[in-house]
Every structure is written in C-alpha cells, then in structure tokens.
Design a protein around this motif. Sequence first.
Motif, mmCIF file in Angstrom:
data_model
loop_
_atom_site.group_PDB
_atom_site.id
_atom_site.type_symbol
_atom_site.label_atom_id
_atom_site.label_comp_id
_atom_site.label_asym_id
_atom_site.label_seq_id
_atom_site.Cartn_x
_atom_site.Cartn_y
_atom_site.Cartn_z
ATOM 1 N N LYS A 178 0.815 -1.219 0.000
ATOM 2 C CA LYS A 178 0.000 0.000 0.000
ATOM 3 C C LYS A 178 0.854 1.278 0.000
ATOM 4 O O LYS A 178 1.854 1.356 0.698
ATOM 5 C CB LYS A 178 -0.866 -0.020 1.269
ATOM 6 C CG LYS A 178 -1.717 1.201 1.479
ATOM 7 C CD LYS A 178 -2.357 1.130 2.875
ATOM 8 C CE LYS A 178 -3.152 2.364 3.189
ATOM 9 N NZ LYS A 178 -3.677 2.325 4.567
ATOM 10 N N ARG A 179 0.447 2.244 -0.812
ATOM 11 C CA ARG A 179 1.079 3.562 -0.759
ATOM 12 C C ARG A 179 0.024 4.648 -0.671
ATOM 13 O O ARG A 179 -1.072 4.494 -1.195
ATOM 14 C CB ARG A 179 1.945 3.815 -2.004
ATOM 15 C CG ARG A 179 3.275 3.082 -1.912
ATOM 16 C CD ARG A 179 4.146 3.246 -3.129
ATOM 17 N NE ARG A 179 5.037 2.088 -3.205
ATOM 18 C CZ ARG A 179 5.602 1.648 -4.304
ATOM 19 N NH1 ARG A 179 5.398 2.276 -5.460
ATOM 20 N NH2 ARG A 179 6.385 0.589 -4.289
ATOM 21 N N SER A 180 0.417 5.761 -0.029
ATOM 22 C CA SER A 180 -0.482 6.916 0.065
ATOM 23 C C SER A 180 -0.270 7.798 -1.161
ATOM 24 O O SER A 180 0.694 7.628 -1.915
ATOM 25 C CB SER A 180 -0.166 7.712 1.333
ATOM 26 O OG SER A 180 1.125 8.290 1.204
ATOM 27 N N GLN A 254 -0.793 1.615 -8.939
ATOM 28 C CA GLN A 254 -1.541 0.418 -8.539
ATOM 29 C C GLN A 254 -1.370 0.156 -7.044
ATOM 30 O O GLN A 254 -2.214 -0.492 -6.429
ATOM 31 C CB GLN A 254 -1.064 -0.796 -9.343
ATOM 32 C CG GLN A 254 -1.403 -0.727 -10.823
ATOM 33 C CD GLN A 254 -0.972 -1.995 -11.555
ATOM 34 O OE1 GLN A 254 -0.257 -2.829 -10.989
ATOM 35 N NE2 GLN A 254 -1.384 -2.121 -12.798
ATOM 36 N N HIS A 255 -0.282 0.663 -6.463
ATOM 37 C CA HIS A 255 -0.067 0.486 -5.014
ATOM 38 C C HIS A 255 -1.117 1.253 -4.208
ATOM 39 O O HIS A 255 -1.478 0.840 -3.111
ATOM 40 C CB HIS A 255 1.336 0.944 -4.617
ATOM 41 C CG HIS A 255 2.416 0.039 -5.139
ATOM 42 N ND1 HIS A 255 2.733 -1.153 -4.540
ATOM 43 C CD2 HIS A 255 3.228 0.143 -6.218
ATOM 44 C CE1 HIS A 255 3.708 -1.747 -5.219
ATOM 45 N NE2 HIS A 255 4.018 -0.978 -6.259
ATOM 46 N N ILE A 256 -1.593 2.378 -4.739
ATOM 47 C CA ILE A 256 -2.672 3.128 -4.082
ATOM 48 C C ILE A 256 -3.904 2.240 -3.957
ATOM 49 O O ILE A 256 -4.619 2.275 -2.965
ATOM 50 C CB ILE A 256 -3.002 4.408 -4.905
ATOM 51 C CG1 ILE A 256 -1.929 5.479 -4.672
ATOM 52 C CG2 ILE A 256 -4.391 4.941 -4.557
ATOM 53 C CD1 ILE A 256 -2.136 6.743 -5.514
ATOM 54 N N LEU A 261 2.208 -5.513 -5.496
ATOM 55 C CA LEU A 261 3.277 -5.888 -4.576
ATOM 56 C C LEU A 261 4.606 -5.920 -5.338
ATOM 57 O O LEU A 261 4.683 -6.487 -6.427
ATOM 58 C CB LEU A 261 3.005 -7.280 -3.997
ATOM 59 C CG LEU A 261 4.026 -7.770 -2.968
ATOM 60 C CD1 LEU A 261 3.823 -7.049 -1.620
ATOM 61 C CD2 LEU A 261 3.929 -9.282 -2.754
ATOM 62 N N ASP A 262 5.627 -5.291 -4.758
ATOM 63 C CA ASP A 262 6.969 -5.372 -5.343
ATOM 64 C C ASP A 262 7.697 -6.532 -4.668
ATOM 65 O O ASP A 262 7.870 -6.547 -3.447
ATOM 66 C CB ASP A 262 7.727 -4.059 -5.120
ATOM 67 C CG ASP A 262 7.075 -2.903 -5.853
ATOM 68 O OD1 ASP A 262 6.357 -3.151 -6.849
ATOM 69 O OD2 ASP A 262 7.260 -1.752 -5.427
ATOM 70 N N VAL A 263 8.100 -7.510 -5.481
ATOM 71 C CA VAL A 263 8.606 -8.786 -4.963
ATOM 72 C C VAL A 263 10.135 -8.843 -5.085
ATOM 73 O O VAL A 263 10.690 -8.596 -6.156
ATOM 74 C CB VAL A 263 7.959 -9.961 -5.741
ATOM 75 C CG1 VAL A 263 8.560 -11.294 -5.326
ATOM 76 C CG2 VAL A 263 6.448 -9.959 -5.526
ATOM 77 N N SER A 286 8.938 -3.323 -17.907
ATOM 78 C CA SER A 286 10.123 -2.629 -17.382
ATOM 79 C C SER A 286 10.070 -2.399 -15.875
ATOM 80 O O SER A 286 11.094 -2.115 -15.272
ATOM 81 C CB SER A 286 10.394 -1.294 -18.065
ATOM 82 O OG SER A 286 10.629 -1.511 -19.422
ATOM 83 N N ASP A 287 8.886 -2.486 -15.267
ATOM 84 C CA ASP A 287 8.850 -2.398 -13.805
ATOM 85 C C ASP A 287 8.942 -3.837 -13.305
ATOM 86 O O ASP A 287 7.945 -4.481 -12.994
ATOM 87 C CB ASP A 287 7.565 -1.711 -13.344
ATOM 88 C CG ASP A 287 7.610 -1.404 -11.844
ATOM 89 O OD1 ASP A 287 8.553 -1.872 -11.175
ATOM 90 O OD2 ASP A 287 6.708 -0.710 -11.349
ATOM 91 N N LEU A 288 10.157 -4.343 -13.260
ATOM 92 C CA LEU A 288 10.355 -5.778 -13.071
ATOM 93 C C LEU A 288 9.951 -6.316 -11.692
ATOM 94 O O LEU A 288 9.449 -7.427 -11.614
ATOM 95 C CB LEU A 288 11.797 -6.155 -13.419
ATOM 96 C CG LEU A 288 12.200 -5.847 -14.882
ATOM 97 C CD1 LEU A 288 13.635 -6.309 -15.157
ATOM 98 C CD2 LEU A 288 11.241 -6.476 -15.888
ATOM 99 N N PRO A 289 10.156 -5.578 -10.598
ATOM 100 C CA PRO A 289 9.729 -6.150 -9.306
ATOM 101 C C PRO A 289 8.217 -6.128 -9.094
ATOM 102 O O PRO A 289 7.723 -6.721 -8.144
ATOM 103 C CB PRO A 289 10.397 -5.212 -8.278
ATOM 104 C CG PRO A 289 11.356 -4.363 -9.034
ATOM 105 C CD PRO A 289 10.851 -4.298 -10.439
ATOM 106 N N HIS A 290 7.483 -5.446 -9.959
ATOM 107 C CA HIS A 290 6.076 -5.118 -9.696
ATOM 108 C C HIS A 290 5.101 -6.206 -10.165
ATOM 109 O O HIS A 290 5.103 -6.595 -11.329
ATOM 110 C CB HIS A 290 5.763 -3.799 -10.410
ATOM 111 C CG HIS A 290 4.387 -3.261 -10.152
ATOM 112 N ND1 HIS A 290 4.128 -2.327 -9.176
ATOM 113 C CD2 HIS A 290 3.209 -3.519 -10.741
ATOM 114 C CE1 HIS A 290 2.840 -2.038 -9.193
ATOM 115 N NE2 HIS A 290 2.254 -2.749 -10.138
ATOM 116 N N PHE A 291 4.260 -6.658 -9.242
ATOM 117 C CA PHE A 291 3.212 -7.646 -9.555
ATOM 118 C C PHE A 291 1.844 -7.052 -9.212
ATOM 119 O O PHE A 291 1.722 -6.268 -8.282
ATOM 120 C CB PHE A 291 3.424 -8.944 -8.759
ATOM 121 C CG PHE A 291 4.596 -9.745 -9.261
ATOM 122 C CD1 PHE A 291 4.411 -10.875 -10.037
ATOM 123 C CD2 PHE A 291 5.895 -9.341 -8.975
ATOM 124 C CE1 PHE A 291 5.494 -11.601 -10.518
ATOM 125 C CE2 PHE A 291 6.987 -10.061 -9.451
ATOM 126 C CZ PHE A 291 6.784 -11.192 -10.225
HETATM 127 ZN ZN LIG Z 1 5.331 -1.571 -7.731
#
Ligand SMILES: [Zn+2]
Length: 321
Positions: A178-180, A254-256, A261-263, A286-291
């Motif tokens: 989660k992000r604000s 998408q974190h909002i 989740l960044d893995v 290109s945002d490789l850690p991002h699921f």
């Molecule tokens: Zn992310």
Amino acid sequence: MKIIKQIIFVTIFFMFGVLAACWSADSNKKTRTNNSETTSPTTSTATPKINDNKTSNNSPGDSNNKVTNTPSTPPKSGGFQGNLPGGFQMPTDEVGQKMLKEYGAMFVAKGVTPPNTVVFKTESEVSAFQAGVQKSSENIGGFTMELQTAAMNALKEAIAEAKGKNLSITPRNADSSKRSYQQVLDNWASRVNPGLVYWVGKGRLPQTEANRIKALSPVEQITEIFKLEAQGMFFAQGNQKTIIYSVAPPGTSQHISMLALDVAQNDNAAVREVLARHGWFQTIPSDLPHFTYLGAQENELANLGLKKVTESGRTFWMPNL
Ligand SMILES: [Zn+2]
C-alpha cells in the motif's frame, strides 16, 4: 433514348443501395462496440468512436493527441472495456487515457475493488478509497504489508506453495504494497527533479522552463513531463525510458489501489510461476519487481480484455486497447 438512360441510371443506383445496405449490416455485426455506443444515453452529439485512435495513430512519440472526446460510460461490448467495473469513469483527457492503457490491467481484476477513476486527484480521495475497501495486514519477510483481502489471501497461498518448493516470496521493502498519495508524489518527484536538472545540463531544456514545470501542481506536471518525453527527454532513472516504467504519476499507482506488490525474488521464473497460479501477474513492462493481483487464471486473462506482452524475457498482461 433518354428513358433508357434513366432506367440504366435508376438500376445502377438501386444496386448500389442494396450493396451498401448489406455492407452496413455486416459491419454492424462485427463491430458491436460502435453499435452499442450509438445507443449510449450520454451521446448527445456525434461522438468519435472510442477505438478509432488505435488505427489512426500514425505519429510515433505522440500517440494521444487525436483522442479528445470519449464517452463517459464504457460500451458493454466485452473486451477490456466491457470488463471494467460499474461506475468506472472512462478518462476523457490524454493523461487519463495513457494511464489506463499503461497501468489499467488492475481495473478488470476479479474479486476485489478496483478504483473507479484512473487518476486520483488528492490525498483525501485516496484515503476515502483505501478506507472503503476490504483489506488485510500481514507481516511478510519482516515488513508489514497491507493489501485488499482477496489479494492478501492469494499471496499467502502463493507463499505457502513457494515454501513447499524451497522458494520464498517476500516484499522488496516497507513500501512494497500500500502507498499513500503523498508517497507516490514523493517517488514521482524523485525522478522528475533530477530529470529536469539532467536535461537542463544537456542543453535540451531552458532553466526557466525547468523552474516553471517544477512549480506546477502534480496533475499539471504529469502533462508537461509526457510532452518532454514525446520529444525524447525521458525521466526514468538513466533518462533513457519513460518515467511511467519507473515511477507512477501522482494519483495513479496500482499500489494506491492495494492490488500491487513489489517482490524481492522477481527475477526467479519459478517464483513468477507460483505467483501467477494465485492470480498475481506482471502488468507494467520494465517495472520488473512489480506484480498486480488480477484474481484470475492466466488462461482467463484474454477474456478480461488483456493482451500478453513479452519483454525482458518476461510476460506482462496489459489492457488490449
Ligand atoms: Zn510496484
């Protein structure tokens, strides 16, 4: 003589009319999107068809300038738009349309609550959304993660399956779920500000222009940064790629939505397979850690209106727009 000419003319005219009617009936069958739009209650004037930008887009680097006037309700015609949640506000501006195309996979996620807007405008809009969804917190790998409940449950199942295979799935850091609004804004500034300095240094951007852009509101700044990127001045780290593959524009992450989740173990194909089996997919090239949690099996994603994109040896699922 005159009468014969008239008969020939009328016959040709009639045949043409029949042909045109057949063609038009056939095309109505094939393009249900256009058909349903004509019955949309919001269409008071002649509105351009929503999908036309796909075929008329022939100017590389500036793909959005032809789309100015899309209807506010999506057509109920299957595909990506047909799978958007009820009450979804179809973006009518260039930034919103670009973000839907690039980050939009989560809007068709099943069993969760995606936002009904592509770009949140303020911190209070984000707080209201986050307060209204079913969510769960868990300590994973030493970090407190907060996600929408269905996404968290699926993640825990994936972690359990991974454990049985001697694999682990953990977040990269404390802000991996989660992000604000403010966190997203800070990340954006962490790319925009050094990027402006970089392009001023390269002589591509006057200092006065950089100062003007820096002083803009977050929403206005997004438009200006995309304009610079259309001219080849990129803002991702290294200044070679678009900023949106590096950080999200204010109000769009998408974190909002608590569906991302960044893995840490993202480079392990076996880990990606386990996550995919539990509804977690990669959706931003290109945002490789991002699921992203999509709540569906891989063979169902095409029916949700998503298309498979292969990049960096990985599979990404993006809106088929
Ligand atoms: Zn992310």
